[in-house]
Motif scaffolding. Structure first.
Motif, PDB file in Angstrom:
ATOM      1  N   PHE A 122       0.829  -1.199   0.000  1.00  0.00           N
ATOM      2  CA  PHE A 122       0.000   0.000   0.000  1.00  0.00           C
ATOM      3  C   PHE A 122       0.865   1.251   0.000  1.00  0.00           C
ATOM      4  N   SER A 123       0.244   2.375  -0.323  1.00  0.00           N
ATOM      5  CA  SER A 123       0.964   3.642  -0.320  1.00  0.00           C
ATOM      6  C   SER A 123      -0.004   4.779  -0.053  1.00  0.00           C
ATOM      7  N   VAL A 124       0.553   5.877   0.412  1.00  0.00           N
ATOM      8  CA  VAL A 124      -0.151   7.156   0.475  1.00  0.00           C
ATOM      9  C   VAL A 124       0.794   8.168  -0.149  1.00  0.00           C
ATOM     10  N   ALA A 125       0.317   8.886  -1.152  1.00  0.00           N
ATOM     11  CA  ALA A 125       1.161   9.825  -1.890  1.00  0.00           C
ATOM     12  C   ALA A 125       0.503  11.191  -1.901  1.00  0.00           C
ATOM     13  N   MET A 126       1.329  12.226  -1.914  1.00  0.00           N
ATOM     14  CA  MET A 126       0.846  13.599  -2.002  1.00  0.00           C
ATOM     15  C   MET A 126       1.344  14.186  -3.307  1.00  0.00           C
ATOM     16  N   PHE A 127       0.446  14.866  -4.017  1.00  0.00           N
ATOM     17  CA  PHE A 127       0.763  15.491  -5.291  1.00  0.00           C
ATOM     18  C   PHE A 127       0.393  16.965  -5.227  1.00  0.00           C
ATOM     19  N   GLY A 128       1.273  17.818  -5.740  1.00  0.00           N
ATOM     20  CA  GLY A 128       1.002  19.251  -5.769  1.00  0.00           C
ATOM     21  C   GLY A 128       1.181  19.809  -7.159  1.00  0.00           C
ATOM     22  N   LYS A 129       0.526  20.925  -7.421  1.00  0.00           N
ATOM     23  CA  LYS A 129       0.723  21.607  -8.701  1.00  0.00           C
ATOM     24  C   LYS A 129       2.080  22.304  -8.721  1.00  0.00           C
ATOM     25  N   LYS A 130       2.560  22.669  -7.515  1.00  0.00           N
ATOM     26  CA  LYS A 130       3.878  23.277  -7.359  1.00  0.00           C
ATOM     27  C   LYS A 130       4.719  22.333  -6.505  1.00  0.00           C
ATOM     28  N   GLU A 131       5.971  22.689  -6.264  1.00  0.00           N
ATOM     29  CA  GLU A 131       6.807  21.892  -5.371  1.00  0.00           C
ATOM     30  C   GLU A 131       6.153  21.821  -3.992  1.00  0.00           C
ATOM     31  N   LEU A 132       6.209  20.641  -3.392  1.00  0.00           N
ATOM     32  CA  LEU A 132       5.639  20.477  -2.064  1.00  0.00           C
ATOM     33  C   LEU A 132       6.452  21.280  -1.051  1.00  0.00           C
ATOM     34  N   THR A 133       5.750  21.915  -0.130  1.00  0.00           N
ATOM     35  CA  THR A 133       6.423  22.682   0.913  1.00  0.00           C
ATOM     36  C   THR A 133       6.882  21.741   2.023  1.00  0.00           C
ATOM     37  N   ASP A 134       7.767  22.242   2.885  1.00  0.00           N
ATOM     38  CA  ASP A 134       8.214  21.445   4.036  1.00  0.00           C
ATOM     39  C   ASP A 134       7.023  21.067   4.909  1.00  0.00           C
ATOM     40  N   GLU A 135       6.074  21.988   5.048  1.00  0.00           N
ATOM     41  CA  GLU A 135       4.876  21.722   5.856  1.00  0.00           C
ATOM     42  C   GLU A 135       4.051  20.579   5.258  1.00  0.00           C
ATOM     43  N   GLU A 136       3.895  20.565   3.934  1.00  0.00           N
ATOM     44  CA  GLU A 136       3.136  19.498   3.276  1.00  0.00           C
ATOM     45  C   GLU A 136       3.851  18.148   3.396  1.00  0.00           C
ATOM     46  N   ILE A 137       5.180  18.161   3.294  1.00  0.00           N
ATOM     47  CA  ILE A 137       5.946  16.921   3.433  1.00  0.00           C
ATOM     48  C   ILE A 137       5.791  16.353   4.841  1.00  0.00           C
ATOM     49  N   LEU A 138       5.858  17.232   5.839  1.00  0.00           N
ATOM     50  CA  LEU A 138       5.638  16.784   7.222  1.00  0.00           C
ATOM     51  C   LEU A 138       4.217  16.264   7.417  1.00  0.00           C
ATOM     52  N   GLU A 139       3.263  16.889   6.741  1.00  0.00           N
ATOM     53  CA  GLU A 139       1.880  16.441   6.833  1.00  0.00           C
ATOM     54  C   GLU A 139       1.724  15.033   6.248  1.00  0.00           C
ATOM     55  N   LEU A 140       2.355  14.778   5.103  1.00  0.00           N
ATOM     56  CA  LEU A 140       2.298  13.448   4.496  1.00  0.00           C
ATOM     57  C   LEU A 140       2.925  12.411   5.424  1.00  0.00           C
ATOM     58  N   LYS A 141       4.086  12.733   5.989  1.00  0.00           N
ATOM     59  CA  LYS A 141       4.739  11.792   6.902  1.00  0.00           C
ATOM     60  C   LYS A 141       3.862  11.517   8.114  1.00  0.00           C
ATOM     61  N   GLY A 142       3.177  12.539   8.617  1.00  0.00           N
ATOM     62  CA  GLY A 142       2.256  12.355   9.736  1.00  0.00           C
ATOM     63  C   GLY A 142       1.085  11.468   9.365  1.00  0.00           C
ATOM     64  N   LEU A 143       0.535  11.670   8.159  1.00  0.00           N
ATOM     65  CA  LEU A 143      -0.561  10.812   7.687  1.00  0.00           C
ATOM     66  C   LEU A 143      -0.101   9.359   7.593  1.00  0.00           C
ATOM     67  N   ALA A 144       1.106   9.150   7.074  1.00  0.00           N
ATOM     68  CA  ALA A 144       1.637   7.788   6.928  1.00  0.00           C
ATOM     69  C   ALA A 144       1.831   7.131   8.294  1.00  0.00           C
ATOM     70  N   LYS A 145       2.356   7.880   9.256  1.00  0.00           N
ATOM     71  CA  LYS A 145       2.620   7.317  10.581  1.00  0.00           C
ATOM     72  C   LYS A 145       1.331   6.992  11.338  1.00  0.00           C
ATOM     73  N   ASP A 146       0.213   7.617  10.944  1.00  0.00           N
ATOM     74  CA  ASP A 146      -1.066   7.378  11.617  1.00  0.00           C
ATOM     75  C   ASP A 146      -1.849   6.201  11.026  1.00  0.00           C
ATOM     76  N   ILE A 147      -1.360   5.584   9.954  1.00  0.00           N
ATOM     77  CA  ILE A 147      -2.058   4.445   9.354  1.00  0.00           C
ATOM     78  C   ILE A 147      -2.026   3.276  10.341  1.00  0.00           C
ATOM     79  N   LYS A 148      -3.154   2.622  10.486  1.00  0.00           N
ATOM     80  CA  LYS A 148      -3.248   1.437  11.344  1.00  0.00           C
ATOM     81  C   LYS A 148      -3.483   0.224  10.451  1.00  0.00           C
TER      82      LYS A 148
END
Length: 187
Positions: free
Chosen positions: A148-174
């Motif tokens: 499985f995967s969770v991926a984030m896509f942006g129209k522009k380069e992902l910000t540091d905040e968005e990257i941290l948000e993706l990592k947080g979403l991934a760590k919360d998967i049960k």
């Protein structure tokens, strides 16, 4: 296979009235303001193979497209107030051709950089991988039953905040393996 459908029901009210009872100054119709209701789709306790996946996508709660079965799932989600970034979740059971080592697991249409091994959930294999243009990042993992995967896509380069948000979403998967959950022995 779960099939979702939306059906609308309407009630037609016809009103019989005598036109000669109406005065020209009285209104002949009424405008009713429809209030828009917020709708959220939160993925929680979805079964793929014999594994239950709980994914808290509360911040990305607007489902724009998806397909959910016991063999595979994918869904794309956006925030109500941000249409420039979306997340996509994918999962496949071990019977699907995509199941294998996560080094070869990549979403199509993106020029991916090298994957970096991580230990967020403590499953068999895990990695995080950015695109070469930094407009996408993906967390991917494999258990003995699913990939499985969770991926984030942006129209522009992902910000540091968005990257941290993706990592947080991934760590919360049960992830929970449920032996013989579907198609097991009868009671």
């Amino acid at each position: 296979m779960i099939t979702l459908g939306i059906a609308g029901c309407g009630k037609n009210n016809t009103q019989n009235s005598e036109t000669n009872d109406l005065k020209e100054t009285e209104p002949t119709g009424m405008v009713v303001k429809d209030q828009e209701e917020e709708r959220s789709d939160v993925i929680n306790n979805v079964l793929v193979g014999n594994t239950k996946i709980s994914f808290n996508n509360k911040s990305y709660d607007q489902l724009s497209n998806g397909n959910f079965t016991q063999e595979t799932l994918w869904g794309a989600f956006q925030k109500k107030d941000n249409r420039d970034t979306y997340i996509q979740i994918n999962a496949a059971d071990k019977e699907q051709p995509i199941y294998g080592e996560i080094n070869g697991y990549e979403l199509e249409g993106v020029n991916w950089d090298q994957a970096e091994q991580v230990q967020y959930l403590g499953v068999q294999e895990e990695a995080i991988q950015s695109s070469k243009d930094n407009k996408a990042m993906m967390y991917k993992a494999k258990t003995g039953d699913i990939i499985f995967s969770v991926a984030m896509f942006g129209k522009k380069e992902l910000t540091d905040e968005e990257i941290l948000e993706l990592k947080g979403l991934a760590k919360d998967i049960k992830i929970e393996y449920i032996d013989q959950a579907i198609g097991g022995e009868e009671w």
